[in-house]
Design a protein around this motif. Sequence first.
Motif, PDB file in Angstrom:
ATOM      1  N   VAL A 111      27.761  79.413 -13.867  1.00 37.42           N
ATOM      2  CA  VAL A 111      28.519  78.179 -14.031  1.00 37.42           C
ATOM      3  C   VAL A 111      29.424  78.277 -15.254  1.00 37.42           C
ATOM      4  CG1 VAL A 111      26.771  76.796 -12.878  1.00 37.42           C
ATOM      5  CG2 VAL A 111      26.686  77.037 -15.366  1.00 37.42           C
ATOM      6  N   ASP A 112      30.423  77.407 -15.289  1.00 39.74           N
ATOM      7  CA  ASP A 112      31.383  77.387 -16.391  1.00 39.74           C
ATOM      8  C   ASP A 112      30.910  76.545 -17.561  1.00 39.74           C
ATOM      9  OD1 ASP A 112      33.631  78.884 -15.075  1.00 39.74           O
ATOM     10  OD2 ASP A 112      33.406  77.236 -13.645  1.00 39.74           O
ATOM     11  N   ALA A 113      29.984  75.624 -17.316  1.00 45.76           N
ATOM     12  CA  ALA A 113      29.494  74.764 -18.393  1.00 45.76           C
ATOM     13  C   ALA A 113      28.127  74.221 -18.015  1.00 45.76           C
ATOM     14  CB  ALA A 113      30.467  73.608 -18.658  1.00 45.76           C
ATOM     15  N   VAL A 114      27.322  73.971 -19.040  1.00 44.20           N
ATOM     16  CA  VAL A 114      26.045  73.269 -18.891  1.00 44.20           C
ATOM     17  C   VAL A 114      26.054  72.109 -19.872  1.00 44.20           C
ATOM     18  CG1 VAL A 114      23.535  73.401 -19.102  1.00 44.20           C
ATOM     19  CG2 VAL A 114      24.810  75.359 -18.190  1.00 44.20           C
ATOM     20  N   PRO A 138      29.890  84.225 -19.541  1.00 37.17           N
ATOM     21  CA  PRO A 138      30.341  84.474 -20.910  1.00 37.17           C
ATOM     22  C   PRO A 138      31.544  83.600 -21.257  1.00 37.17           C
ATOM     23  CG  PRO A 138      29.879  86.541 -19.794  1.00 37.17           C
ATOM     24  CD  PRO A 138      29.787  85.467 -18.745  1.00 37.17           C
ATOM     25  N   GLY A 139      31.485  82.967 -22.400  1.00 38.15           N
ATOM     26  CA  GLY A 139      32.545  82.057 -22.820  1.00 38.15           C
ATOM     27  C   GLY A 139      32.349  80.632 -22.347  1.00 38.15           C
ATOM     28  N   GLY A 207      21.700  83.893 -27.366  1.00 37.66           N
ATOM     29  CA  GLY A 207      22.979  84.463 -26.973  1.00 37.66           C
ATOM     30  C   GLY A 207      24.140  83.499 -27.005  1.00 37.66           C
ATOM     31  N   PHE A 208      24.063  82.487 -27.869  1.00 36.95           N
ATOM     32  CA  PHE A 208      25.145  81.509 -28.014  1.00 36.95           C
ATOM     33  C   PHE A 208      25.754  81.593 -29.410  1.00 36.95           C
ATOM     34  CE2 PHE A 208      22.557  79.527 -24.681  1.00 36.95           C
ATOM     35  CZ  PHE A 208      23.528  79.135 -23.786  1.00 36.95           C
ATOM     36  N   ALA A 275      28.702  80.607 -24.788  1.00 35.74           N
ATOM     37  CA  ALA A 275      27.892  81.754 -24.384  1.00 35.74           C
ATOM     38  C   ALA A 275      28.569  83.052 -24.809  1.00 35.74           C
ATOM     39  CB  ALA A 275      27.666  81.738 -22.876  1.00 35.74           C
ATOM     40  N   GLU A 276      27.889  83.844 -25.594  1.00 34.39           N
ATOM     41  CA  GLU A 276      28.433  85.118 -26.025  1.00 34.39           C
ATOM     42  C   GLU A 276      28.305  86.151 -24.911  1.00 34.39           C
ATOM     43  OE1 GLU A 276      30.195  84.378 -28.643  1.00 34.39           O
ATOM     44  OE2 GLU A 276      29.265  85.710 -30.124  1.00 34.39           O
ATOM     45  N   PRO A 277      29.200  87.126 -24.836  1.00 32.16           N
ATOM     46  CA  PRO A 277      29.051  88.189 -23.841  1.00 32.16           C
ATOM     47  C   PRO A 277      27.743  88.939 -24.026  1.00 32.16           C
ATOM     48  CG  PRO A 277      31.231  88.239 -24.850  1.00 32.16           C
ATOM     49  CD  PRO A 277      30.416  87.276 -25.642  1.00 32.16           C
TER      50      PRO A 277
END
Length: 280
Positions: A111-114, A138-139, A207-208, A275-277
């Motif tokens: 997903v693009d966002a949570v 990611p991102g 991982g954020f 979110a980091e890669p």
Amino acid sequence: MRASRWNETENAEAYAAFTHRFPMYADTSRDVVERADVSAADGVLDLCCGTGATTRVLLPRLPDRAQVWAVDGSPAMIDVAKAETADPRVTWIRSAAEEVDRCRAAAAPLVDAVVCNSAIWQTELPVTFAAVRRVLRPGGRFVFNIGSQFLRYPGQQPRELPPETANVVALMRQAAIEEFGYQPQPLPRRRQPLTPDGIRTELERAGFRQLAAEDVEYDDPPELIQAWLEVPIFADNVCPGLPYPQQRRALELAVQRVVPGPREPARWCLVTASAEPAHT
């Protein structure tokens, strides 16, 4: 009894009625959604969606092609949300927040966002953050908020309740003792308050990258206290073990007896993370 209250239809309906009567959830939902940057999103996950207040704020801000996965652990809350939100773009899913990465089909896209409105402190943060990272591209943005009573800043004592709310709570317990011979029971154990540094650390471990942590204020009208405590699960926070009709009567007496005092706005911390890669 309290643990099962979230699964009761009576509680879900009372909770939904509260969200419609007062703008608090619409306001907090608006601020969470705005920071999630969803205008071009293909998919968004509404974590701990409750009776759908945030989902309904999300939908008009999304492209027509976008999908929403609305996740909550309570079947009663989801049933009410479904009845009030007739949009084919929404998939309603019953799952604990800590298992959100396992609740969708294996082939479901990231997903693009949570977003998570008014609930993240009820979860186990390290597990929840890690699960959210696994469903987020990611991102992608992860946005959530935390009420001030669940957050402790350096050098400050945790704030249990605003003064007038604490007064109503005390008067409600006293009325229950006087009217019904209520024997006070141990109150539900509160989690340790979260700290800004602790939240940032857990986000980084999962991982954020934390982009912002904003203090936001919302209107807190006097009548909101009574309406909040009319929701069965919150009445149980005050008089656990007392039958709900008697809780309601004790609350009515408390509201009659309370002496109005100065009110402060409700304070929330609004956290935005990216979110980091993944490292290879």
